[in-house]
Design a protein around this motif. Structure first.
Motif, mmCIF file in Angstrom:
data_model
loop_
_atom_site.group_PDB
_atom_site.id
_atom_site.type_symbol
_atom_site.label_atom_id
_atom_site.label_comp_id
_atom_site.label_asym_id
_atom_site.label_seq_id
_atom_site.Cartn_x
_atom_site.Cartn_y
_atom_site.Cartn_z
ATOM 1 N N ALA A 113 0.828 -1.212 0.000
ATOM 2 C CA ALA A 113 0.000 0.000 0.000
ATOM 3 C C ALA A 113 0.860 1.260 0.000
ATOM 4 O O ALA A 113 1.153 1.840 1.045
ATOM 5 C CB ALA A 113 -0.930 0.005 1.210
ATOM 6 N N THR A 114 1.302 1.653 -1.187
ATOM 7 C CA THR A 114 2.050 2.893 -1.373
ATOM 8 C C THR A 114 1.501 3.603 -2.607
ATOM 9 O O THR A 114 0.814 2.985 -3.426
ATOM 10 C CB THR A 114 3.560 2.646 -1.592
ATOM 11 O OG1 THR A 114 3.759 2.146 -2.922
ATOM 12 C CG2 THR A 114 4.125 1.661 -0.582
ATOM 13 N N PRO A 115 1.810 4.895 -2.765
ATOM 14 C CA PRO A 115 1.326 5.606 -3.959
ATOM 15 C C PRO A 115 2.130 5.343 -5.215
ATOM 16 O O PRO A 115 1.840 5.907 -6.270
ATOM 17 C CB PRO A 115 1.443 7.086 -3.545
ATOM 18 C CG PRO A 115 2.551 7.099 -2.547
ATOM 19 C CD PRO A 115 2.447 5.805 -1.807
ATOM 20 N N ALA A 116 3.149 4.483 -5.138
ATOM 21 C CA ALA A 116 4.035 4.270 -6.277
ATOM 22 C C ALA A 116 3.521 3.185 -7.215
ATOM 23 O O ALA A 116 3.104 2.108 -6.780
ATOM 24 C CB ALA A 116 5.431 3.890 -5.784
ATOM 25 N N LYS A 117 3.558 3.485 -8.502
ATOM 26 C CA LYS A 117 3.299 2.473 -9.518
ATOM 27 C C LYS A 117 4.619 1.739 -9.761
ATOM 28 O O LYS A 117 5.653 2.366 -9.969
ATOM 29 C CB LYS A 117 2.829 3.133 -10.811
ATOM 30 C CG LYS A 117 2.556 2.134 -11.943
ATOM 31 C CD LYS A 117 2.157 2.850 -13.228
ATOM 32 C CE LYS A 117 1.922 1.841 -14.351
ATOM 33 N NZ LYS A 117 1.579 2.500 -15.620
ATOM 34 N N VAL A 118 4.587 0.413 -9.720
ATOM 35 C CA VAL A 118 5.818 -0.374 -9.820
ATOM 36 C C VAL A 118 5.832 -1.166 -11.121
ATOM 37 O O VAL A 118 4.866 -1.847 -11.464
ATOM 38 C CB VAL A 118 5.952 -1.352 -8.631
ATOM 39 C CG1 VAL A 118 7.311 -2.049 -8.665
ATOM 40 C CG2 VAL A 118 5.756 -0.629 -7.308
ATOM 41 N N GLU A 119 6.945 -1.075 -11.832
ATOM 42 C CA GLU A 119 7.112 -1.844 -13.065
ATOM 43 C C GLU A 119 8.503 -2.470 -13.087
ATOM 44 O O GLU A 119 9.474 -1.862 -12.622
ATOM 45 C CB GLU A 119 6.917 -0.951 -14.292
ATOM 46 C CG GLU A 119 5.491 -0.423 -14.442
ATOM 47 C CD GLU A 119 5.311 0.428 -15.690
ATOM 48 O OE1 GLU A 119 4.460 0.081 -16.516
ATOM 49 O OE2 GLU A 119 6.035 1.436 -15.807
ATOM 50 N N GLY A 120 8.597 -3.672 -13.632
ATOM 51 C CA GLY A 120 9.877 -4.365 -13.713
ATOM 52 C C GLY A 120 10.259 -4.654 -15.143
ATOM 53 O O GLY A 120 9.406 -5.048 -15.952
ATOM 54 N N TYR A 121 11.535 -4.461 -15.467
ATOM 55 C CA TYR A 121 12.002 -4.638 -16.841
ATOM 56 C C TYR A 121 13.191 -5.592 -16.892
ATOM 57 O O TYR A 121 13.977 -5.703 -15.951
ATOM 58 C CB TYR A 121 12.419 -3.287 -17.432
ATOM 59 C CG TYR A 121 11.308 -2.272 -17.501
ATOM 60 C CD1 TYR A 121 10.418 -2.260 -18.569
ATOM 61 C CD2 TYR A 121 11.143 -1.322 -16.485
ATOM 62 C CE1 TYR A 121 9.392 -1.327 -18.644
ATOM 63 C CE2 TYR A 121 10.119 -0.384 -16.546
ATOM 64 C CZ TYR A 121 9.247 -0.393 -17.626
ATOM 65 O OH TYR A 121 8.236 0.523 -17.687
#
Length: 309
Positions: A22-30
């Motif tokens: 639960a954080t405001p960050a959108k997380v993406e992995g590459y």
């Protein structure tokens, strides 16, 4: 707010896992295919480099150089937080790569030495027999981020050590702070090194940098930085060291543009002065290794042809 992850394996899975917090960050992995590194770095304000293999300095040097190249070409204005060991050499590697690309800003480059500070606080709390104090105890740790280059200024601890502490026990405490990583490796029976405590320390420092970037004033933290980041502070520190070094870990004030001020060592004991003196030759060698590594890598690339640069 966005968090981008990059590695040669597993990042999509790690990103999915983190995205459930639960954080405001959108997380993406590459991953490397399809310009993964460039996608990760595009628009980045803070880049944390924990990449590499524990206790494999030669391998890590190449990894850090390649990542530094990606940052220099994609996010040259980002704050760079280097965790990958050996920090005393990998920070100079990043600096040299940025110089080669003409985008070097010493104010934006940091070697993360926070784990040494965390250990010092915890170990002092243990000696004071009150672990509840560990979050409040502040012990400046200067020099570098390995072995004898780690110099805890216990005389400046916010919570003084007991007057009854013997000289031998004091020496043992210093040694434990300097070589705490070995303690973890031994406890893991060679199956790994400090990961959880390092993750905590890295997050602590990154959070301070982000708070400063967003405009909060008066934030300080020890970090292995280029002394050119604050010429006046660097000159004062050089006078104390009686030796010119390009990088040194000292308490720094953080601001929206990076390093605002490098603090001097201040008043320290004769024993601490001896520790600093012992750290300098090791630091010189470590820094030189990083600088030489990049010079030789670029020379080889030039010999092999422009396509390799």
């Amino acid at each position: 707010m966005q968090l981008g992850l990059y590695d040669i394996v597993n990042t999509p899975g790690v990103a999915s896992d983190l995205s459930h917090i639960a954080t405001p960050a959108k997380v993406e992995g590459y991953l490397p295919p399809d310009d993964g590194l460039k996608k990760t770095l595009t628009g980045a304000h803070v880049v944390v480099i924990p990449a590499g293999v524990p206790r494999k300095p030669g391998i890590n040097a190449g990894i850090v150089k390649d990542l530094a190249t990606g940052i220099a070409t994609t996010a040259p204005k980002a704050f760079i937080l280097v965790i990958s060991n050996p920090v005393n050499s990998t920070v100079p590697i990043v600096a040299e790569v940025f110089k080669k690309h003409g985008v070097y800003d010493p104010k934006r480059l940091f070697g993360v030495t926070t784990l040494d500070v965390v250990r010092a606080s915890t170990f002092v709390a243990e000696i004071l027999k009150d672990l509840s104090l560990s979050k409040d105890i502040v012990v400046p740790v200067v020099g570098g981020h390995s072995g004898v280059t780690i110099v805890p200024l216990l005389s400046q601890s916010s919570h003084p050590l007991p007057a009854s502490l013997s000289a031998e026990d004091h020496k043992t405490l210093v040694n434990r702070i300097q070589f705490g990583g070995d303690e973890v490796v031994k406890a893991k029976q060679g199956g790994g090194s400090a990961t959880l405590s390092m993750a905590y320390a890295g997050a602590e420092f990154a959070a301070k940098v982000i708070r400063a970037l967003k405009g909060e004033k008066g934030i300080t933290a020890p970090s292995f930085v280029p002394l050119a980041a604050d010429p006046a502070g660097g000159a004062e520190l050089t006078k104390e060291l009686e030796k010119e070094l390009e990088f040194f870990s000292s308490t720094v004030e953080l601001g929206a543009g990076g390093v605002v001020k490098i603090h001097p060592l201040g008043t320290i004991t004769d024993a601490e002065k001896a520790l600093v003196k012992a750290a300098i030759p090791e630091l010189e060698g470590n820094i030189s290794k990083g600088i030489t590594y990049v010079a030789e890598a670029y020379k080889k690339a030039e010999e092999d042809g422009p396509a390799r640069l």
